[in-house]
Design an enzyme around this catalytic site. Structure first.
Site, PDB file in Angstrom:
ATOM      1  N   GLU A 121       1.286 -17.973 -22.977  1.00 16.28           N
ATOM      2  CA  GLU A 121       1.441 -18.903 -24.091  1.00 16.28           C
ATOM      3  C   GLU A 121       2.104 -18.230 -25.287  1.00 16.28           C
ATOM      4  O   GLU A 121       3.010 -18.781 -25.919  1.00 16.28           O
ATOM      5  CB  GLU A 121       0.074 -19.470 -24.503  1.00 16.28           C
ATOM      6  CG  GLU A 121      -0.664 -20.185 -23.381  1.00 16.28           C
ATOM      7  CD  GLU A 121      -1.605 -19.280 -22.614  1.00 16.28           C
ATOM      8  OE1 GLU A 121      -2.719 -19.750 -22.288  1.00 16.28           O
ATOM      9  OE2 GLU A 121      -1.247 -18.120 -22.341  1.00 16.28           O
TER      10      GLU A 121
ATOM     11  N   CYS B 227      -6.850 -18.450 -23.077  1.00 14.02           N
ATOM     12  CA  CYS B 227      -7.983 -17.563 -23.348  1.00 14.02           C
ATOM     13  C   CYS B 227      -8.522 -17.779 -24.754  1.00 14.02           C
ATOM     14  O   CYS B 227      -7.812 -18.223 -25.661  1.00 14.02           O
ATOM     15  CB  CYS B 227      -7.578 -16.111 -23.146  1.00 14.02           C
ATOM     16  SG  CYS B 227      -6.494 -15.451 -24.426  1.00 14.02           S
TER      17      CYS B 227
ATOM     18  N   ALA C 131      -0.517   7.016  20.000  1.00 19.58           N
ATOM     19  CA  ALA C 131      -0.492   7.497  21.386  1.00 19.58           C
ATOM     20  C   ALA C 131      -1.489   8.642  21.552  1.00 19.58           C
ATOM     21  O   ALA C 131      -2.113   9.097  20.600  1.00 19.58           O
ATOM     22  CB  ALA C 131       0.918   7.948  21.747  1.00 19.58           C
ATOM     23  N   ALA C 132      -1.620   9.130  22.768  1.00 16.06           N
ATOM     24  CA  ALA C 132      -2.610  10.161  23.062  1.00 16.06           C
ATOM     25  C   ALA C 132      -2.396  11.426  22.237  1.00 16.06           C
ATOM     26  O   ALA C 132      -3.356  12.120  21.882  1.00 16.06           O
ATOM     27  CB  ALA C 132      -2.580  10.503  24.550  1.00 16.06           C
TER      28      ALA C 132
ATOM     29  N   ARG D  54       2.236  -4.622   0.030  1.00 16.28           N
ATOM     30  CA  ARG D  54       1.818  -3.497  -0.816  1.00 16.28           C
ATOM     31  C   ARG D  54       2.104  -3.808  -2.282  1.00 16.28           C
ATOM     32  O   ARG D  54       1.274  -3.581  -3.165  1.00 16.28           O
ATOM     33  CB  ARG D  54       2.634  -2.263  -0.422  1.00 16.28           C
ATOM     34  CG  ARG D  54       1.823  -1.095   0.059  1.00 16.28           C
ATOM     35  CD  ARG D  54       2.744   0.089   0.284  1.00 16.28           C
ATOM     36  NE  ARG D  54       2.466   0.749   1.549  1.00 16.28           N
ATOM     37  CZ  ARG D  54       3.199   1.715   2.054  1.00 16.28           C
ATOM     38  NH1 ARG D  54       4.287   2.119   1.432  1.00 16.28           N
ATOM     39  NH2 ARG D  54       2.855   2.275   3.183  1.00 16.28           N
TER      40      ARG D  54
ATOM     41  N   THR E 248      -4.782  10.652   6.569  1.00 12.60           N
ATOM     42  CA  THR E 248      -3.478  10.000   6.655  1.00 12.60           C
ATOM     43  C   THR E 248      -2.429  10.791   5.891  1.00 12.60           C
ATOM     44  O   THR E 248      -1.287  10.962   6.346  1.00 12.60           O
ATOM     45  CB  THR E 248      -3.567   8.568   6.099  1.00 12.60           C
ATOM     46  OG1 THR E 248      -4.405   7.791   6.942  1.00 12.60           O
ATOM     47  CG2 THR E 248      -2.205   7.914   6.020  1.00 12.60           C
TER      48      THR E 248
ATOM     49  N   ASP F 270       0.526  12.073   8.185  1.00 11.71           N
ATOM     50  CA  ASP F 270       1.772  11.304   8.091  1.00 11.71           C
ATOM     51  C   ASP F 270       2.615  11.598   6.854  1.00 11.71           C
ATOM     52  O   ASP F 270       3.781  11.219   6.810  1.00 11.71           O
ATOM     53  CB  ASP F 270       1.459   9.805   8.114  1.00 11.71           C
ATOM     54  CG  ASP F 270       0.904   9.343   9.445  1.00 11.71           C
ATOM     55  OD1 ASP F 270       1.073  10.085  10.431  1.00 11.71           O
ATOM     56  OD2 ASP F 270       0.310   8.263   9.499  1.00 11.71           O
TER      57      ASP F 270
ATOM     58  N   PRO G  60      -8.257   4.494  11.203  1.00 13.71           N
ATOM     59  CA  PRO G  60      -9.492   3.874  11.706  1.00 13.71           C
ATOM     60  C   PRO G  60     -10.757   4.319  10.987  1.00 13.71           C
ATOM     61  O   PRO G  60     -11.667   3.521  10.785  1.00 13.71           O
ATOM     62  CB  PRO G  60      -9.508   4.303  13.179  1.00 13.71           C
ATOM     63  CG  PRO G  60      -8.074   4.541  13.524  1.00 13.71           C
ATOM     64  CD  PRO G  60      -7.450   5.095  12.286  1.00 13.71           C
TER      65      PRO G  60
END
Length: 352
Positions: A46, A70, A157-158, A178, A190, A194, A264
């Site tokens: 406003e 407000c 993967a393994a 995000r 992480t 990564d 996880p």
């Protein structure tokens, strides 16, 4: 009101304040000015609109606002008083302010003789600020948990490699989501595994206008050369592994939404503590096998105790699927002190 809602979405999401838009109309219906809130400490919608018209030009005008003006003095003055002093004759707003500290503007306006109408496109306006309003009511940030997995529920993967399970369209969607949150949260595992930047970027790698605050949870410090330390927003470190402590730190930073991108261990800690409001699962049409599951122990001893989710949306993103779901009928909160340490290296951040 639809124009005001479009303006509201220009403001940053996930901060301490809601997204609000305002359109000032002359007595004859012509648009005098438009405004929107650009974040904490900046003029409210406003006030932003009123500042764009000459003194006295708003006399007799109608202000169309997505949220109740407000009635609170904080970093800025109350919008209810600004509208009265400007001579605005009528205020139309979508829904009441969820923040009890700021609510009450409608009553002040009416007491000053301003005609007030509320409830116009209320459901659409409430959806714009759903996360913010929920955070205000609960006293903790809205938490979105995200992971990317194969169809058989594996996130790596393994050998631990996880880039990339999903395709470019899914990863671009992660960056867009995000940018719609105040914080992006990962565990130190992480960061170590990564080295994600945790920035929000477009298809060619350019930074999006709004960047979430990077939050790293866990006992270990990111190394000096970690990509997260070059993030345009200051790094927020949360030592230990208590999800509630992480959320308290995010609240203290003035943020109301958190995008949980840890692996996880971190995601499972938040899920087990009933601290997740929305789940985003990016499913790739591939099979990995092995034991690197998307979630760990959630405290579900029998099928009768399963944590049911309500699917709200399903999107096709290239070859991948995005499932958006929210918990419902979940069992009681678990003890976060018994949750695994989200700093352990069993995670990955698909958007990086």
């Amino acid at each position: 009101m639809r124009r005001a809602l479009d303006l509201a979405l220009r403001g940053p999401a996930g901060g301490a304040n809601p997204q609000v838009g305002c359109v000032l109309l002359a007595p004859g219906g012509a648009v005098l000015a438009e405004g929107w809130h650009r974040g904490a400490g900046t003029p409210h919608a406003e006030a932003d609109a009123l500042a764009k018209v000459p003194e006295g030009a708003a006399a007799g005008a109608t202000a169309v606002v997505t949220l109740e003006p407000c009635d609170h003095t904080g970093r800025t003055g109350p919008c209810s008083v600004a509208l009265v002093e400007a001579g605005v004759a009528r205020v139309v707003f979508a829904h009441r302010d969820a923040n009890p500290l700021a609510a009450g503007g409608a009553d002040r306006l009416r007491a000053a003789g301003v005609a007030v109408e509320e409830g116009v496109l209320a459901a659409e306006a409430a959806e714009v600020n759903e996360r913010w309003a929920t955070a205000i009511r609960r006293g903790r940030p809205w938490v979105t948990a995200k992971w990317a997995s194969s169809l058989d529920g594996r996130v790596a993967a393994a050998d631990g490699s996880s880039r990339w399970i999903t395709g470019p369209q899914a990863r671009l969607d992660v960056h867009r989501r995000r940018a719609a949150h105040g914080a992006v949260v990962v565990g130190t595992g992480t960061v170590i595994a990564d080295d994600p930047a945790l920035t929000a970027r477009d298809a060619v790698g350019r930074l999006l206008p709004h960047q979430p605050v990077p939050v790293v949870v866990g006992r270990r410090e990111p190394v000096e050369g970690a990509a997260v330390r070059t993030h345009p927003r200051p790094l927020l470190r949360v030592p230990g592994h208590d999800p509630r402590a992480a959320l308290d730190a995010i609240v203290a930073a003035g943020l109301t939404t958190a995008f949980l991108e840890g692996g996880p261990t971190l995601v499972s800690a938040f899920l087990a503590a009933d601290l997740v409001d929305e789940v985003l699962v990016y499913l790739a049409p591939t099979l990995l096998g092995g034991d690197r599951l998307a979630t760990l122990d959630l405290g579900v001893p029998t099928i009768g105790a399963q944590r049911r989710l309500a699917v709200r949306e399903v999107h096709r993103l290239g070859d991948d699927l995005l499932v958006v779901a929210r918990p419902h009928g979940a069992p009681g909160s678990g003890d976060p002190s018994g949750s695994p340490d989200p700093g352990t290296p069993s995670s990955h951040s698909e958007g990086s």
